[in-house]
Scaffold this active site. Structure first.
Site: not given
Ligand code: UT7
Length: 328
Positions: A285, A255, A115
């Site tokens: 993204n 970004h 990215c």
């Molecule tokens: O471009 C290159 C750089 N990339 C980035 O900068 C991306 C950086 N990361 C992020 O933007 C975020 O970490 C994400 C959007 C990928 C994820 O968001 P988060 O708030 O960090 O969620 P998480 O991974 O901690 O997941 C929280 C919960 C989990 O459930 P449990 O384990 O708490 O029960 C996930 O399984 O949300 C769940 N989850 C979802 N639920 C519904 C993860 N993805 C989804 C989804 N829909 N699509």
């Protein structure tokens, strides 16, 4: 050797017409529009049609940029394509673009830095002009990440989209164009964001395919923490390099990875969101395409004014980051 100012003399962008909404994703994986909007800011993304590759999007963005600049392909000295999803391992996607544009006098190469790719390519292209080697350099960020997305993995499939953006670099007048940049990397965290299969470490084979190693792998939480920290660091450092302050920024173009990353950094800067370009809701993204698409839209919508300080900042796989400050 004299160092010449380098300006952006044209911008262009292209996104494929097919829209995939969060409602469409709800039918594919266990997710909801509410979760995706709240956690990422994304409402929809574009998906390239069957048979469409990264070079196809890049060529459309390039044509729109050259039209905006009033420059013919044959006038180009160099084409750089930043992409994490090139047409092939080789030849370079930039060579395919070069042929299509009739840019018969241009060198062409790719840069693959996730990215952050567009910022690295912009800085690299600018060096050729500032030292007097070239007059017209086309820098493109283009992606078809949908091809490397696991549509059964809710952790990643809602994030990415396809698209391309381009800028034309030329010599500028004194006091305009790029006034500072910073680039950085930390390869010790490279496993946090990777597309494991298809290179020399894990060549394509059935076993790796069965393990899903041909899909984007991201440890979202760790990348998120890195992204917030490095966005703040990269903007602070690039401003320090050119002796400017946060309040001097007319438009910040980050970004587009997650609205919460952008908002966290802007909160820290006490910077109102009116001075920040955000279009993640529409495109998700798009990796190395996100900044040139956002810049194109900012110019199109009159959000960038002559003489204004514009700061571009990116972060991503590598891990890597980069920022450019320029006077429009
Ligand atoms: O471009 C290159 C750089 N990339 C980035 O900068 C991306 C950086 N990361 C992020 O933007 C975020 O970490 C994400 C959007 C990928 C994820 O968001 P988060 O708030 O960090 O969620 P998480 O991974 O901690 O997941 C929280 C919960 C989990 O459930 P449990 O384990 O708490 O029960 C996930 O399984 O949300 C769940 N989850 C979802 N639920 C519904 C993860 N993805 C989804 C989804 N829909 N699509």
């Amino acid at each position: 050797m004299d160092v010449r100012p380098v300006k952006i003399a044209g911008v262009g962008a292209y996104v494929p017409p097919q829209v995939m909404t969060n409602a469409d994703l709800e039918k594919m994986v266990d997710t909801s529009d509410e979760w995706i909007v709240e956690r990422t800011g994304i409402r929809e993304r574009r998906i390239a049609g069957i048979g469409v590759a990264t070079s196809d999007l890049a060529i459309e963005a390039a044509k729109s940029c050259l039209l905006h600049a009033g420059v013919a392909g044959s006038e180009l000295d160099l084409i750089i394509v930043a992409s994490a999803s090139p047409d092939h391992l080789f030849p370079a996607t930039a060579c395919i673009v070069q042929a299509s544009l009739g840019a018969n006098n241009a060198a062409a190469f790719d840069m693959e830095i996730g990215c952050s790719g567009f910022i690295y390519a912009l800085v690299t292209g600018a060096q050729y002009i500032s030292c007097g080697t070239y007059e017209k350099v086309l820098v493109i960020g283009s992606e078809t990440l949908s091809r490397f997305t696991n549509w059964n993995d809710r952790n990643t499939c809602c994030l990415f989209g396809d698209g391309a953006g381009a800028v034309l670099l030329t010599p500028g007048e004194e006091g305009e164009g790029i006034i500072s940049f910073i680039l950085g990397s930390n390869g010790s965290s490279s496993s946090l964001l990777t597309l494991p299969m298809g290179g020399s470490r894990i060549p394509a084979c059935k076993e790796s395919l069965d393990q899903g190693l041909h899909y984007i792998h991201m440890e979202g939480k760790a990348v998120f923490k890195f992204a917030v920290k490095v966005l703040i660091k990269a903007v602070t450092e690039v401003l320090k390099e050119c002796g400017r302050e946060i309040d001097d920024i007319g438009l910040l173009i980050p970004h587009q990875a997650n609205i919460r990353i952008i908002e966290s950094a802007c909160e820290r800067f006490r910077m109102p969101m009116e001075r920040v370009m955000v279009n993640i809701g529409q495109y998700g993204n798009t990796s190395s395409a996100s900044i040139p698409i956002a810049l194109f839209e900012a110019v199109r919508d009159g959000r960038v004014k002559k003489g204004q300080l514009v700061v571009l900042v990116a972060f991503g796989a590598g891990l890597s980051w980069g920022s450019v400050a320029l006077v429009w």
